[in-house]
Design a protein around this motif. Sequence first.
Motif, PDB file in Angstrom:
ATOM      1  N   ARG A   7       0.831  -1.203   0.000  1.00 42.73           N
ATOM      2  CA  ARG A   7       0.000   0.000   0.000  1.00 42.73           C
ATOM      3  C   ARG A   7       0.864   1.249   0.000  1.00 42.73           C
ATOM      4  N   TRP A   8       0.353   2.297  -0.621  1.00 36.80           N
ATOM      5  CA  TRP A   8       1.022   3.575  -0.697  1.00 36.80           C
ATOM      6  C   TRP A   8       0.471   4.432   0.424  1.00 36.80           C
ATOM      7  N   ARG A   9       1.291   4.794   1.392  1.00 38.83           N
ATOM      8  CA  ARG A   9       0.825   5.561   2.546  1.00 38.83           C
ATOM      9  C   ARG A   9       1.607   6.850   2.676  1.00 38.83           C
ATOM     10  N   GLN A  10       0.860   7.930   2.940  1.00 41.48           N
ATOM     11  CA  GLN A  10       1.469   9.218   3.227  1.00 41.48           C
ATOM     12  C   GLN A  10       0.582   9.910   4.251  1.00 41.48           C
ATOM     13  N   THR A  11       1.109  10.929   4.870  1.00 38.17           N
ATOM     14  CA  THR A  11       0.356  11.616   5.909  1.00 38.17           C
ATOM     15  C   THR A  11      -0.755  12.477   5.306  1.00 38.17           C
ATOM     16  N   GLN A  12      -1.753  12.738   6.120  1.00 38.15           N
ATOM     17  CA  GLN A  12      -2.830  13.623   5.708  1.00 38.15           C
ATOM     18  C   GLN A  12      -2.284  15.009   5.371  1.00 38.15           C
ATOM     19  N   GLU A  13      -1.309  15.475   6.144  1.00 42.02           N
ATOM     20  CA  GLU A  13      -0.718  16.785   5.903  1.00 42.02           C
ATOM     21  C   GLU A  13      -0.086  16.863   4.512  1.00 42.02           C
ATOM     22  N   LYS A  14       0.599  15.790   4.114  1.00 44.69           N
ATOM     23  CA  LYS A  14       1.216  15.764   2.785  1.00 44.69           C
ATOM     24  C   LYS A  14       0.137  15.771   1.700  1.00 44.69           C
ATOM     25  N   LYS A  15      -0.911  15.011   1.893  1.00 43.75           N
ATOM     26  CA  LYS A  15      -2.011  14.983   0.924  1.00 43.75           C
ATOM     27  C   LYS A  15      -2.648  16.363   0.797  1.00 43.75           C
ATOM     28  N   ILE A  16      -2.835  17.046   1.909  1.00 43.78           N
ATOM     29  CA  ILE A  16      -3.410  18.396   1.883  1.00 43.78           C
ATOM     30  C   ILE A  16      -2.537  19.325   1.052  1.00 43.78           C
ATOM     31  N   ASP A  21      -1.631  22.520  -3.697  1.00 37.11           N
ATOM     32  CA  ASP A  21      -0.702  23.099  -4.675  1.00 37.11           C
ATOM     33  C   ASP A  21      -0.937  22.566  -6.088  1.00 37.11           C
ATOM     34  N   GLY A  22      -1.878  21.656  -6.225  1.00 39.56           N
ATOM     35  CA  GLY A  22      -2.247  21.160  -7.548  1.00 39.56           C
ATOM     36  C   GLY A  22      -1.316  20.114  -8.127  1.00 39.56           C
ATOM     37  N   SER A  23      -0.360  19.642  -7.321  1.00 35.25           N
ATOM     38  CA  SER A  23       0.580  18.652  -7.848  1.00 35.25           C
ATOM     39  C   SER A  23      -0.053  17.268  -7.990  1.00 35.25           C
ATOM     40  N   TRP A  24      -1.092  16.992  -7.208  1.00 40.45           N
ATOM     41  CA  TRP A  24      -1.797  15.720  -7.268  1.00 40.45           C
ATOM     42  C   TRP A  24      -3.282  15.950  -7.042  1.00 40.45           C
TER      43      TRP A  24
END
Length: 70
Positions: A7-16, A21-24
């Motif tokens: 699974r691909w996991r990242q923090t909520q802060e990074k997702k925000i 910023d429109g990168s994802w």
Amino acid sequence: MNPNGSRWRQTQEKKIREIEDGSWSFYVEVGGDRVDVIVAVSRYGNKYIKTEADGEHPKNLLGSGPIDFP
């Protein structure tokens, strides 16, 4: 999921940050429908992620276990 099945996991802060910023952009599938993940701000000023289909509370993301962001 990653090609190796992990699974691909990242923090909520990074997702925000990435959404803002429109990168994802991200989505989840709910009942077979694609629903976009957006950034919302609580009445206390805290940012969090939820789906466009959610009201004030992120019910489509809560309690669903790990979230896979395609």
